[in-house]
Write a protein that holds these residues in place. Structure first.
Motif, mmCIF file in Angstrom:
data_model
loop_
_atom_site.group_PDB
_atom_site.id
_atom_site.type_symbol
_atom_site.label_atom_id
_atom_site.label_comp_id
_atom_site.label_asym_id
_atom_site.label_seq_id
_atom_site.Cartn_x
_atom_site.Cartn_y
_atom_site.Cartn_z
ATOM 1 N N LEU A 39 47.525 72.608 39.673
ATOM 2 C CA LEU A 39 48.489 73.694 39.544
ATOM 3 C C LEU A 39 48.201 74.856 40.482
ATOM 4 C CD1 LEU A 39 48.896 73.961 35.653
ATOM 5 C CD2 LEU A 39 50.130 72.482 37.262
ATOM 6 N N PHE A 40 49.291 75.439 40.984
ATOM 7 C CA PHE A 40 49.250 76.676 41.763
ATOM 8 C C PHE A 40 50.124 77.694 41.044
ATOM 9 C CE2 PHE A 40 51.585 79.418 44.714
ATOM 10 C CZ PHE A 40 50.535 80.077 45.352
ATOM 11 N N PHE A 41 49.572 78.873 40.778
ATOM 12 C CA PHE A 41 50.303 79.954 40.111
ATOM 13 C C PHE A 41 50.644 81.041 41.124
ATOM 14 C CE2 PHE A 41 47.452 77.994 37.020
ATOM 15 C CZ PHE A 41 48.342 77.650 36.015
ATOM 16 N N HIS A 42 51.844 81.581 41.005
ATOM 17 C CA HIS A 42 52.292 82.596 41.955
ATOM 18 C C HIS A 42 51.799 83.978 41.548
ATOM 19 C CE1 HIS A 42 54.741 84.321 45.087
ATOM 20 N NE2 HIS A 42 55.340 85.114 44.226
ATOM 21 N N ARG A 43 50.906 84.532 42.359
ATOM 22 C CA ARG A 43 50.412 85.906 42.203
ATOM 23 C C ARG A 43 49.982 86.217 40.767
ATOM 24 N NH1 ARG A 43 54.277 89.208 46.544
ATOM 25 N NH2 ARG A 43 53.615 87.940 48.336
ATOM 26 N N SER A 44 50.586 87.243 40.137
ATOM 27 C CA SER A 44 50.084 87.697 38.840
ATOM 28 C C SER A 44 50.396 86.736 37.706
ATOM 29 C CB SER A 44 50.644 89.091 38.510
ATOM 30 O OG SER A 44 52.056 89.103 38.548
ATOM 31 N N ALA A 45 51.133 85.655 37.970
ATOM 32 C CA ALA A 45 51.311 84.625 36.945
ATOM 33 C C ALA A 45 50.008 83.862 36.703
ATOM 34 C CB ALA A 45 52.421 83.657 37.335
ATOM 35 N N ALA A 46 49.043 84.040 37.611
ATOM 36 C CA ALA A 46 47.710 83.448 37.397
ATOM 37 C C ALA A 46 46.895 84.382 36.505
ATOM 38 C CB ALA A 46 47.018 83.230 38.738
ATOM 39 N N ASN A 47 47.469 84.750 35.366
ATOM 40 C CA ASN A 47 46.798 85.665 34.433
ATOM 41 C C ASN A 47 46.132 84.858 33.337
ATOM 42 O OD1 ASN A 47 49.270 85.042 32.930
ATOM 43 N ND2 ASN A 47 50.223 86.708 34.063
ATOM 44 N N PHE A 48 46.801 84.677 32.219
ATOM 45 C CA PHE A 48 46.240 83.873 31.140
ATOM 46 C C PHE A 48 46.634 82.401 31.236
ATOM 47 C CE2 PHE A 48 45.167 87.867 29.227
ATOM 48 C CZ PHE A 48 44.136 87.577 28.330
ATOM 49 N N ASN A 49 47.457 82.036 32.199
ATOM 50 C CA ASN A 49 47.889 80.646 32.289
ATOM 51 C C ASN A 49 46.739 79.663 32.506
ATOM 52 O OD1 ASN A 49 50.826 80.121 31.936
ATOM 53 N ND2 ASN A 49 51.014 81.740 33.471
ATOM 54 N N PRO A 50 45.862 79.859 33.503
ATOM 55 C CA PRO A 50 44.759 78.907 33.669
ATOM 56 C C PRO A 50 43.849 78.840 32.444
ATOM 57 C CG PRO A 50 44.998 80.271 35.628
ATOM 58 C CD PRO A 50 45.861 80.885 34.566
ATOM 59 N N LEU A 51 43.594 79.968 31.815
ATOM 60 C CA LEU A 51 42.705 80.011 30.658
ATOM 61 C C LEU A 51 43.323 79.305 29.457
ATOM 62 C CD1 LEU A 51 41.710 83.754 31.056
ATOM 63 C CD2 LEU A 51 40.377 81.770 31.783
#
Length: 249
Positions: free
Chosen positions: A179-191
């Motif tokens: 997965l690749f998250f766009h900018r600040s969407a990489a907040n709690f998503n990976p966790l």
């Protein structure tokens, strides 16, 4: 290795969910809407916050589908506050950094960890209202937590979080679930994705393996079980639910 699914309709009543996003940024909107239409309730949600009135997890809350929330932020959701104070919703508040680390620890197999956050407060000493009674009394309070000193400083023991499912949103995924998250969407998503026993990712763009530069992978596919592109049937639900779902998309 191909994790693209046509549907994901097996989230049961009372399931625990780790849900990605921060505020309304990077939330799995389509999965939340489809879960609303599916009709399951008694959900135990772990997320930084519970959306706002009428958006994000707020739609499940308003529909009475959420029984318990573990999060770090209550504001901007009047219905959340109403249900909590009325004794309709159990809420475990935890410091934001602690919540992030509890999710990460759950995903990496670490059962617990020590942190200074919350020492000297009810977070450590117990007594935080988890659930109110109908008369306004505290029906369920948080228990005290174990503490220990390291190099002259007191730390509190926090347990890791794992959930039955995780719902996340990514900008791009290959068929292997990288997965690749766009900018600040990489907040709690990976966790959140790490903490779920079964992780479902809704993605904006699905590409073939090798199309994502390994140096830009934010979460490796080992943590992802199912991928649902924009054309997928995310949950099966009766036609009568289509109108309700569409109003929240």
């Amino acid at each position: 290795m191909d994790k693209v699914m046509a549907s994901a309709a097996d989230i049961p009543e009372g399931a625990s969910l780790a849900v990605g996003g921060f505020g309304l940024c990077g939330i799995p909107t389509v999965l939340i809407g489809a879960l609303l239409a599916q009709g399951v309730g008694g959900l135990r949600v772990v997320s930084n916050n519970c959306g706002v009135d009428g958006q994000g997890l707020g739609v499940l809350l308003t529909a009475g589908r959420i029984a318990r929330v573990t999060g770090s932020y209550v504001g901007e959701n009047k219905e959340f506050a109403r249900q909590y104070l009325a004794g309709e919703l159990e809420v475990e508040l935890t410091p934001q950094g602690t919540l992030a680390e509890r999710l990460r620890a759950g995903g990496t197999g670490i059962p617990a960890f020590y942190t200074p956050a919350g020492v000297g407060t009810q977070v450590t000493e117990g007594g935080l209202p988890w659930r109110y009674g109908r008369d306004g009394s505290v029906a369920v309070a948080s228990p005290p937590k174990e503490t220990r000193e390291f190099r002259g400083r007191t730390y509190v023991l926090e347990e890791a979080i794992t959930t039955d499912f995780a719902l996340v949103r990514a900008a791009r995924s290959d068929r292997h679930g990288n997965l690749f998250f766009h900018r600040s969407a990489a907040n709690f998503n990976p966790l959140a994705a790490m903490a779920g026993r079964i992780t479902i990712a809704e993605v904006e763009e699905l590409v073939e393996p090798g199309a994502i530069d390994p140096d830009t992978v934010h979460l490796p596919g080992i943590y992802v079980n199912r991928i649902l592109g924009q054309s997928a049937t995310i949950f099966s639900f009766p036609p009568s639910a289509l109108k309700a779902w569409g109003s929240f998309r």
